[in-house]
Design an enzyme around this catalytic site. Structure first.
Site, short mmCIF file in Angstrom:
data_model
loop_
_atom_site.label_atom_id
_atom_site.label_comp_id
_atom_site.label_asym_id
_atom_site.label_seq_id
_atom_site.Cartn_x
_atom_site.Cartn_y
_atom_site.Cartn_z
N LYS A 106 0.85 -1.20 0.00
CA LYS A 106 0.00 0.00 0.00
C LYS A 106 0.88 1.25 0.00
CE LYS A 106 -0.31 -0.32 5.05
NZ LYS A 106 -1.12 -0.85 6.16
N ARG A 150 -10.61 -0.05 14.93
CA ARG A 150 -10.48 0.72 13.69
C ARG A 150 -11.43 0.08 12.67
NH1 ARG A 150 -4.50 1.44 11.16
NH2 ARG A 150 -4.94 -0.69 10.50
N TYR A 186 17.42 29.49 8.37
CA TYR A 186 16.26 30.22 8.90
C TYR A 186 16.25 30.15 10.42
CZ TYR A 186 14.23 30.28 4.20
OH TYR A 186 13.98 30.49 2.87
N MET A 193 13.04 24.23 2.50
CA MET A 193 12.20 23.51 1.52
C MET A 193 13.04 22.64 0.59
SD MET A 193 9.50 25.07 -1.25
CE MET A 193 8.45 25.84 -0.03
C1 LIG Z 1 -0.32 -1.91 6.77
C2 LIG Z 1 -0.88 -3.21 7.21
C3 LIG Z 1 -0.03 -4.32 7.43
C4 LIG Z 1 1.48 -4.22 7.38
O1 LIG Z 1 1.93 -3.61 8.57
P1 LIG Z 1 3.51 -3.46 8.86
O2 LIG Z 1 3.57 -2.93 10.25
O3 LIG Z 1 4.02 -2.46 7.87
O4 LIG Z 1 4.11 -4.79 8.69
C5 LIG Z 1 -0.62 -5.54 7.71
N1 LIG Z 1 -1.96 -5.66 7.79
C6 LIG Z 1 -2.80 -4.61 7.62
C7 LIG Z 1 -4.26 -4.82 7.76
C8 LIG Z 1 -2.29 -3.35 7.33
O5 LIG Z 1 -3.11 -2.33 7.17
#
Ligand SMILES: *Cc1c(COP(=O)(O)O)cnc(C)c1O
Length: 355
Positions: free
Chosen positions: A34, A129, A251, A299
């Site tokens: 993801k 969640r 800065y 930046m």
């Molecule tokens: C992002 C996610 C993972 C992976 O988590 P990591 O801590 O990056 O290994 C696994 N399961 C779900 C449902 C996630 O949203």
């Protein structure tokens, strides 16, 4: 061309995937890609992780991109679909969906699909969640089992504290108690759970951050877990300044020299994804030597101390993070985690796959 660059090591991805397979030899691996492969580029990582059994993404568009590029593994939408129309698209691309709430269940019951879907039914074991409460889980399971649109069910949950002292005993027990008598495959472990709790490996594991060579556990280095950093985030010095005692840089004059110093100006700033919150003293490497940042990150540029790196000059290589500087060390100094820094690499940073 501006010298900033990120390279994504295919060899490190494959190595880290092998670490997962060695730790969880009986489990299938759902590589979590993801957020554009945790900032590494979806295709860069999918190719490096081609030996995984599945890929988990959020958007149907990412799933379709992977299918159209020829990836035949299981692909899972981690949040399921956002409207009923997406179900038929998922079905036509053989994409699995999470079902985490009554609304998604209803969509599946009401839709008419060209082919049934494989569903990952999510239980809420304390993260609060996504997921069905344990008490509602079996009813959802029975409903899906009877649904013509469902070809199979994987049972899943996600832990809130796999990376914490308290661990996963309670949520894992809760999950196992309810799913005990069911024959379906089970999927519960993220990276921290894979690394710390072999009893959580079950039929599928879902590693994310560990595949990218960053640590899911605060204050535990990737080297300890035998993982290799995948991203090398590099640039160069584009200017050098000399300071006398009492002079400041940047800065807000946030750093003032107490002795004569040489300062390197690095072509990298917060618009490249480097954390603006990085304080004086954040680790950075120049010409392969560890040193520290100074002054406020701007930046497009940041400052570092090259007083003791005599060979450093305009054009000298700089590593923001990678093999010499752990992304977790930069994250810790900046009050965040490696996950956030990797995901936040800016689109303007040229990124390429490397061996
Ligand atoms: C992002 C996610 C993972 C992976 O988590 P990591 O801590 O990056 O290994 C696994 N399961 C779900 C449902 C996630 O949203």
């Amino acid at each position: 061309m501006r010298p900033i660059q990120a390279t994504v090591s295919q060899q490190a991805l494959a190595h880290n995937l092998n670490v997962v397979k060695q730790l969880a030899p009986k489990s299938k691996v759902m590589a979590v890609v993801k957020a554009n492969g945790y900032g590494h580029g979806l295709f860069n990582v999918a190719h490096g992780l081609n030996a995984a059994d599945g890929f988990a993404v959020l958007g149907l568009n990412e799933a379709i991109d992977l299918r159209e590029a020829g990836f035949t593994q299981t692909i899972l939408l981690l949040e399921g679909v956002f409207d009923a129309r997406e179900l038929n698209i998922a079905a036509s691309y053989y994409v699995d969906v999470v079902v985490h709430c009554q609304q998604q269940l209803k969509m599946l019951l009401q839709v008419s699909l060209i082919a049934p879907l494989h569903v990952h039914l999510k239980m809420n074991t304390g993260m609060n969640r996504l997921g069905f409460p344990p008490n509602d889980y079996m009813l959802a399971y029975d409903t899906l089992t009877a649904c013509v649109n469902v070809s199979g069910i994987t049972l899943m949950t996600h832990f809130a504290t796999a990376d914490e002292e308290i661990g996963i005993d309670m949520p894992l027990d809760m999950f196992q108690a309810i799913t005990q008598s069911l024959p379906n495959p089970k999927s519960v472990a993220n990276s921290a759970s894979i690394l710390r709790y072999s009893e959580s490996h079950l039929d599928w594991v879902r590693p994310g951050i560990m595949l990218y060579g960053a640590s899911p556990v605060t204050a535990t280095s990737v080297a300890y877990f035998n993982l290799k950093p995948v991203m090398q985030f590099t640039s160069q010095l584009i200017a050098v300044q000399t300071l006398t005692a009492g002079e400041s840089v940047g800065y807000g004059q946030r750093f003032t020299a107490s002795k004569p110093m040489r300062i390197g100006i690095v072509a990298c700033g917060y618009a490249d994804g480097y954390p603006r919150h990085a304080p004086n003293g954040t680790p950075i490497a120049v010409s392969g030597k560890l040193t520290q940042t100074l002054g406020r990150v701007s930046m497009d540029m940041l400052f570092c101390d090259i007083t003791d790196i005599l060979e450093a000059n305009i054009g000298s290589p700089v590593e923001l993070w990678g093999n010499t500087v752990a992304v977790d060390a930069v994250a810790e100094a900046s009050g965040t985690v490696g996950y956030e820094l990797l995901c936040a690499i800016a689109p303007r940073v040229p990124m390429k796959a490397a061996d």
